[in-house]
Design an enzyme around this catalytic site. Structure first.
Site, short mmCIF file in Angstrom:
data_model
loop_
_atom_site.label_atom_id
_atom_site.label_comp_id
_atom_site.label_asym_id
_atom_site.label_seq_id
_atom_site.Cartn_x
_atom_site.Cartn_y
_atom_site.Cartn_z
CG HIS A 102 -6.54 0.99 -0.09
ND1 HIS A 102 -5.18 1.75 -0.74
CD2 HIS A 102 -5.23 0.88 0.45
CE1 HIS A 102 -4.02 1.64 -0.61
NE2 HIS A 102 -4.63 0.59 0.66
CB CYS B 121 -1.09 -0.28 1.44
SG CYS B 121 -2.33 -1.33 1.16
CB CYS C 280 -1.31 0.08 8.26
SG CYS C 280 -3.05 0.26 7.44
#
Length: 408
Positions: free
Chosen positions: A364, A90, A394
């Site tokens: 996302h 991510c 995270c």
């Protein structure tokens, strides 16, 4: 020592995976278009003098394989510019910005592109099985333990504790939703507070859309079928807690994570052009922001949602700052279950957090998100007339990453 400054940003709209507005875009075509858009904003720059392009991609395989970072340079007639594709899940395109930041600080170049892309719609069957199964069998028992929890075999009632305390390996491949459930149990988070945070994200995003905030940073794109896409698919108008509270848990039968309090799966691309301050001055450019510092940290993969805490502390320490010096904060909203304890542990005033909504509403796309958050933070600092911003998230596998920007 030169400073690293951001001189141009661009991002696509964010589409819902498999059924959304960008589902027919190849990832390399979409990323190439957004990189070109960012460069077109700097006519004084000869694009073939860019020192390097770093492309973040969470799961680089299939159409996102073959070193896309180099492929998009060739698509954009930038044969003389090298390119690399980087994954830190991510935080992939926070990592690419960090690499550009470090290269400039080291005096090893003046102009870099940090970009990110993910098109989950182009994954085979809509899942990560576009990548061969390369999981190390040493984790088979840990994976089986996670699978049992996901089926609701009664092992989910106790608070999470580190498997290493029992002499066991953590599940290094654990699904992100399962980590969110672990954090929720570890921290005693209620379904209500998570749903309320998810509703907050949607309501703030709706207000920001109506105020014109999001339109300022989105580049309209023309899909392969000729449709012009100019807005994110995700935000929903009029979301209420009453409606959110009716949704069923997604990852565990007795869980608290639902579609209302976590991000969806998405498609999108973003790009950031980073220069030394001396090169920007030479070209007569007014920088948008200065990169102040970064931080990265690790923790158990099974509670990766708490990664922003230590990563942000490290970025703040590297900058010689405290959280009180930060005007606005963007914590990527992978799950409300990770944002809530992270902002609480860091002592962040919620009125400074994700003030225009976050990924629960906006979306996302893994590799895109880091660069998208940089776009959004620069937009937000200008919109709200603030100076300093912290971006943090995270990261799958048990990590956290953070970046501090200063508006110029």
């Amino acid at each position: 020592m030169p400073e690293a400054v951001i001189v141009s940003v661009a991002r696509s709209p964010i589409g819902r995976a498999n059924k959304g507005s960008l589902k027919d875009f190849r990832p390399d075509d979409l990323a190439a278009l957004i990189v070109k858009t960012a460069l077109d904003k700097i006519p004084a720059l000869d694009r073939n003098t860019v020192d390097d392009l770093y492309l973040g991609c969470g799961l680089p395989g299939g159409e996102m394989g073959n070193n896309m970072g180099r492929i998009i340079n060739v698509i954009n007639d930038m044969d003389q510019v090298p390119g690399a594709t980087i994954t830190r899940y991510c935080a992939s395109s926070v990592q690419t910005t960090r690499m550009a930041f470090h290269a400039i600080k080291a005096g090893e170049g003046d102009v870099f592109i940090s970009a990110g892309v993910e098109t989950v719609s182009r994954f085979k069957n809509g899942t990560s099985d576009h990548i061969p199964n390369t999981r190390n069998p040493i984790f088979d028992d840990a994976i089986a333990r996670t699978d049992a929890q996901a089926k609701g075999d009664g092992t989910t009632t106790a608070d999470w504790h580190d498997p290493r305390e029992d002499g066991l390996l953590p599940d290094a491949y654990i699904a992100m939703g399962q980590t969110a459930e672990n954090v929720a149990r570890m921290r005693g988070l209620s379904r209500q507070e998570l749903d309320e945070f998810g509703v907050r994200s949607q309501n703030l995003a709706e207000k920001a859309i109506n105020d014109g905030f999001w339109a300022r940073e989105i580049t309209s794109v023309t899909a392969p079928d000729g449709t012009v896409v100019s807005a994110d698919d995700g935000p929903r108008a009029g979301v209420t807690y009453e409606a959110a509270s009716q949704l069923k848990p997604v990852f565990r039968p007795d869980g608290v994570v639902t579609a209302a309090n976590c991000c969806p799966l998405n498609d999108g691309a973003a790009a950031v052009v980073i220069m030394s301050d001396t090169k920007a001055a030479e070209l007569g450019l007014k920088p948008l922001a200065r990169i102040v510092s970064t931080g990265v940290s690790g923790l158990s993969p099974e509670i990766m949602g708490l990664g922003p805490v230590e990563a942000s502390k490290r970025a703040l320490a590297n900058a010689g700052m405290s959280i009180g010096d930060i005007d606005l904060v963007e914590i990527n909203e992978a799950f409300a279950a990770q944002v809530v304890p992270s902002y609480q542990d860091l002592g962040i005033d919620i009125d400074r957090l994700n003030v225009n909504g976050g990924a629960i509403a906006v979306g996302h796309p893994f590799g895109m998100t880091g660069a998208r958050l940089q776009n959004t933070m620069i937009n937000s600092l200008d919109w709200h007339d603030k100076s300093t911003g912290l971006i943090t998230m995270c990261v799958g596998g048990g990590q956290g990453m953070a970046l501090i920007l200063e508006r110029i």
